[in-house]
Design a protein around this motif. Structure first.
Motif, PDB file in Angstrom:
ATOM      1  N   ASP A 161      38.092  15.395  -4.938  1.00 47.85           N
ATOM      2  CA  ASP A 161      37.920  14.008  -5.070  1.00 47.85           C
ATOM      3  C   ASP A 161      36.776  13.654  -5.981  1.00 47.85           C
ATOM      4  N   THR A 165      35.951  12.587  -9.849  1.00 48.03           N
ATOM      5  CA  THR A 165      35.412  11.204 -10.228  1.00 48.03           C
ATOM      6  C   THR A 165      34.873  11.084 -11.333  1.00 48.03           C
ATOM      7  N   THR A 265      44.866  11.157 -12.719  1.00 49.06           N
ATOM      8  CA  THR A 265      43.692  10.487 -11.916  1.00 49.06           C
ATOM      9  C   THR A 265      42.844   9.856 -12.650  1.00 49.06           C
ATOM     10  N   TYR A 266      42.510  10.286 -14.043  1.00 48.14           N
ATOM     11  CA  TYR A 266      41.210   9.482 -14.913  1.00 48.14           C
ATOM     12  C   TYR A 266      41.948   8.120 -15.022  1.00 48.14           C
ATOM     13  N   TYR A 268      44.212   6.332 -13.502  1.00 48.25           N
ATOM     14  CA  TYR A 268      44.400   5.562 -12.402  1.00 48.25           C
ATOM     15  C   TYR A 268      43.041   4.847 -12.050  1.00 48.25           C
ATOM     16  N   GLN A 269      41.834   5.858 -12.027  1.00 46.09           N
ATOM     17  CA  GLN A 269      40.638   5.362 -11.619  1.00 46.09           C
ATOM     18  C   GLN A 269      39.966   4.267 -12.375  1.00 46.09           C
ATOM     19  N   HIS A 270      40.578   4.494 -13.815  1.00 48.23           N
ATOM     20  CA  HIS A 270      39.971   3.258 -14.650  1.00 48.23           C
ATOM     21  C   HIS A 270      41.168   2.247 -14.862  1.00 48.23           C
ATOM     22  N   ASN A 276      49.508   5.411  -8.473  1.00 51.10           N
ATOM     23  CA  ASN A 276      48.589   6.222  -7.404  1.00 51.10           C
ATOM     24  C   ASN A 276      49.040   7.632  -7.632  1.00 51.10           C
TER      25      ASN A 276
END
Length: 314
Positions: A161, A165, A265-266, A268-270, A276
């Motif tokens: 994780d 990030t 993942t990128y 979703y983070q943004h 998810n």
């Protein structure tokens, strides 16, 4: 013209037995991982300081240098030795790079599209395996071991994780390059290249070799609670390589799996997507059945395409 049945080749009498080759390969891999791990630790110590090294080992992300330290550790202590060992093994131990690493690009390009489709439609099946795996528990006497494994996986997930990030497109592309491409090349050279070839020659059975290699591949990652889906991935990669005769089909599939996880993942983070990537309850039972049927059909087509070309000599 009637083609004769394909016969598995017995280990050549002039060669060291595959069991001995396997021991040499495993010993070399362990030695390299330790050696390069110490080298990586030394680099982190020199570039940063002893505290950063301690924080990297404990995944303390409060230290701003921990994340770059984790990347140094990942690349030098894992990716590089997993690539170097099979290359040296194939070149200097068995003296047969072409058969053990299978670096040829002589395969039908349509296979890449079929692999992409298989990996795309495999998500529901993987979700089923993840959910089954999460429910598995060890017997009472082994409860302490299960607790240790859970703790180890939680620590590993914490490191992952932190490394994933991603604050920019550049950091995302870097992660895709390292986690997606470099890791795929290194692990496929080792497992679908050397290990799978060793077990094909040892057992005389391609199917057995693929499954044994997939189990070893999943065991190597030391993540018990994602063991089954990783075995399934290893089986896919194994058949892709065995049927095509090229390691690059396995690398392509491995890259798609790892790289897509990074990109999702990128996004979703943004907040570009709402899904998810850690959610394992996305699909339903009809989706699971449809996924399995499509995968089997695509694998059948893949196999038929490869049959039109000469079978790779193990």
């Amino acid at each position: 013209m009637i083609k004769e049945p394909i016969q598995e080749l017995e280990p050549r009498q002039t060669e060291v037995h595959p069991s001995v080759q396997f021991i040499i390969l495993i010993a070399g891999t362990i030695f390299a991982l330790i050696l390069f791990g110490l080298f990586a630790a030394g680099i982190i110590w020199v570039v940063y300081d002893a505290k950063t090294l301690a924080d990297v080992m404990s995944f303390n992300t409060a230290n701003k240098n921990t994340i770059p330290g984790l990347w140094i550790l990942q690349i030098i202590s894992t990716t590089i030795p997993l690539f170097v060992v099979p290359v040296l093994f194939a070149r200097f131990i068995v003296h047969d790079t072409s058969r053990y690493l299978k670096p040829t690009f002589k395969f039908a390009p349509i296979l890449l599209l079929l692999i992409f489709s298989i990996m795309l439609f495999s998500s529901p099946v993987m979700e089923v395996l993840v959910n089954i795996n999460q429910k598995l528990t060890l017997p009472g006497p082994l409860k302490a071991i299960e607790d240790i494994m859970r703790t180890m996986e939680q620590q590993a997930q914490k490191a992952t994780d932190a490394m994933l990030t991603m604050n920019s497109v550049g950091s995302m592309l870097f992660a895709v390059f390292v986690v997606g491409l470099l890791t795929a090349i290194a692990e496929e050279f080792l497992f679908r290249g050397c290990v799978q070839t060793l077990f094909i020659r040892w057992t005389g059975n391609t199917h057995a070799a693929i499954w044994i290699t997939a189990i070893l591949f999943s065991t190597f990652h030391m993540e018990f609670f994602s063991f089954l889906p990783r075995v399934a991935l290893g089986v896919f990669f194994g058949y892709f390589v065995a049927w095509s005769g090229s390691i690059w089909t396995g690398v392509w599939a491995h890259f798609l799996n790892n790289g897509s996880a990074v990109v999702i993942t990128y996004l979703y983070q943004h907040k570009s997507i709402s899904l998810n990537p850690d959610d394992q309850h996305v699909f339903n039972y009809p989706s699971y059945a449809f996924s399995l049927i499509i995968i089997l059909i695509l694998l059948y087509i893949y196999r038929n395409v490869t049959l039109k070309r000469p079978v790779f000599d193990y």
